[in-house]
Write an enzyme that holds these catalytic residues in place. Structure first.
Site, PDB file in Angstrom:
ATOM      1  CD  GLU A  26      -1.045   0.702   3.647  1.00 21.79           C
ATOM      2  OE1 GLU A  26      -1.433   1.881   3.484  1.00 21.79           O
ATOM      3  OE2 GLU A  26      -1.292   0.042   4.668  1.00 21.79           O
ATOM      4  CB  VAL A 107      -5.856  -1.976   4.193  1.00 23.62           C
ATOM      5  CG1 VAL A 107      -6.294  -3.435   4.087  1.00 23.62           C
ATOM      6  CG2 VAL A 107      -4.558  -1.867   4.997  1.00 23.62           C
ATOM      7  CB  ALA A 142     -13.650   1.433   3.808  1.00 23.70           C
ATOM      8  CE  LYS A 160       0.194   2.082  14.779  1.00 23.42           C
ATOM      9  NZ  LYS A 160       0.128   2.455  13.378  1.00 23.42           N
TER      10      LYS A 160
HETATM   11  N1  PSU Z   1      -3.073   1.544  10.673  1.00 29.53           N
HETATM   12  C1  PSU Z   1      -1.749   1.677  10.871  1.00 29.53           C
HETATM   13  N2  PSU Z   1      -0.998   2.343   9.954  1.00 29.53           N
HETATM   14  C2  PSU Z   1      -1.553   2.870   8.810  1.00 29.53           C
HETATM   15  C3  PSU Z   1      -2.954   2.692   8.599  1.00 29.53           C
HETATM   16  C4  PSU Z   1      -3.669   2.031   9.559  1.00 29.53           C
HETATM   17  O1  PSU Z   1      -1.254   1.213  11.872  1.00 29.53           O
HETATM   18  O2  PSU Z   1      -0.831   3.469   7.986  1.00 29.53           O
HETATM   19  C5  PSU Z   1      -3.583   3.214   7.336  1.00 29.53           C
HETATM   20  C6  PSU Z   1      -3.786   2.050   6.349  1.00 29.53           C
HETATM   21  O3  PSU Z   1      -3.603   2.518   5.036  1.00 29.53           O
HETATM   22  C7  PSU Z   1      -5.245   1.690   6.579  1.00 29.53           C
HETATM   23  C8  PSU Z   1      -5.840   3.053   6.846  1.00 29.53           C
HETATM   24  O4  PSU Z   1      -5.853   1.047   5.490  1.00 29.53           O
HETATM   25  O5  PSU Z   1      -4.879   3.731   7.628  1.00 29.53           O
HETATM   26  C9  PSU Z   1      -7.169   2.964   7.545  1.00 29.53           C
HETATM   27  O6  PSU Z   1      -7.762   4.226   7.571  1.00 29.53           O
HETATM   28  P1  PSU Z   1      -9.291   4.368   7.996  1.00 29.53           P
HETATM   29  O7  PSU Z   1      -9.347   3.985   9.444  1.00 29.53           O
HETATM   30  O8  PSU Z   1      -9.607   5.806   7.763  1.00 29.53           O
HETATM   31  O9  PSU Z   1     -10.072   3.449   7.117  1.00 29.53           O
END
Ligand code: PSU
Ligand code: MN
Length: 303
Positions: A26, A107, A142, A160
């Site tokens: 990614e 992701v 998502a 996390k």
């Molecule tokens: N969690 C991490 N590091 C990251 C991300 C999530 O520990 O860089 C990034 C990834 O690209 C993940 C995105 O797909 O954040 C999720 O964002 P959201 O919660 O807005 O869907």
């Protein structure tokens, strides 16, 4: 037609012709997850680990509206330094492609683009999930919905604990997404090898992981899998220390009324700031380890 939007790097195109194993990566982690220059250095190191282990890396991003499968060094550098790159999840793809803009794939959107390019394995750091307090905010990444529907195996170090890990696992269970521990029975929490939760199944080799992945799709069960590979022991952070930092980050997000797609980047940057960079070291270590295991799984899947 999906094909005209896709643009392969020479390396990935060659790998496709020779039917070599390919591993997707990614780009949100590059553009929004790590500071410069560690972001671009890590991106290149991760690609090299995949090559050294016998597979071909395909870092994915949207550049000038093209869905890039495999990036040049210049493109990696651009993503790592430009202010002009939006975080792009599923809902952002049509806009960015139609208006020829730049996007760093999460992701969810990396899974979508990997499936368009027939890539079965994707390596990342951590997946998004159900946020704490989601019963009020409805903030659910998502990424989880994508895991429910798109046929890509995601190798990660768990999620996390800025998230509600229990609810994240419940959501995955509802949607039939297997959570497979790589040499562990415990669902890892990114910075730490442990959490209060168990994985559904444990595998002890790339071959065993590949067998479950292939069988899922052979059975016609659409959707992804989470292959959870804990951070190497030597780089894992202390659990109590991390929990206190995460509490503080969540408090600041609330005070600043952060919502929508800003929530995850805000929490990640606060965690980084509050750990004085030790979280960055852990992040780099775990993603490199994931790259090694992901490459080996991709190779097993080709056999
Ligand atoms: N969690 C991490 N590091 C990251 C991300 C999530 O520990 O860089 C990034 C990834 O690209 C993940 C995105 O797909 O954040 C999720 O964002 P959201 O919660 O807005 O869907
Ligand atoms: Mn969200």
């Amino acid at each position: 037609m999906v094909k005209s939007w896709l643009e392969y790097s020479i390396e990935v195109l060659e790998a496709k012709k020779l039917k070599k194993p390919i591993v997707a990566l990614e780009s949100t982690i590059i553009a929004h997850g790590m500071p410069y220059p560690q972001n671009v250095e890590t991106a290149k190191e991760v690609e090299n680990i995949i090559r050294e282990n016998g597979a071909v890396p395909a870092t994915i991003a949207i550049i000038n509206g093209k869905i890039k499968i495999g990036l040049s060094n210049e493109e990696l550098q651009f993503l790592a330094t430009s202010e002009n790159v939006q975080k792009a999840s599923r809902r952002d793809l049509p806009y960015l492609v139609a208006t020829k803009k730049n996007g760093a794939t999460t992701v969810a959107s990396t899974m979508i683009c990997a499936q368009m390019a027939n890539i079965e394995v994707f390596v990342t750091g951590g997946i998004g999930g159900v946020h704490r307090g989601a019963e009020k905010t409805m903030d659910i990444s998502a990424d989880l919905q994508e895991l429910a529907r798109t046929n890509v195996a995601v190798v990660c170090a768990g999620a996390k604990s800025i998230l509600d890990l229990g609810l994240t696992l419940e959501y995955l269970e509802t949607h039939g997404v297997p959570v497979v521990g790589y040499e562990t029975n415990i669902f890892p929490a990114f910075f730490t090898r442990k959490s209060p939760f168990h994985v559904n199944y444990r595998v002890n080799s790339p071959e065993e992981a590949a067998e479950i992945i292939r069988t899922k799709w052979d059975l016609g069960l659409n959707g992804g899998l989470v292959i959870a590979n804990p951070i190497p022991e030597k780089d894992a952070l202390n659990e109590a220390f991390m929990n206190s930092i995460i509490e503080e980050a969540l408090k600041q997000a609330k005070e600043n009324h952060i919502t929508g797609k800003e929530v995850t980047p805000f929490l990640l940057s606060k965690v980084k700031e509050l750990t004085n960079g030790s979280s960055l070291n852990a992040n780099i270590s775990l993603i490199k380890h994931n790259a090694e295991i992901g490459a080996k799984i991709a190779i097993s899947l080709k056999k």
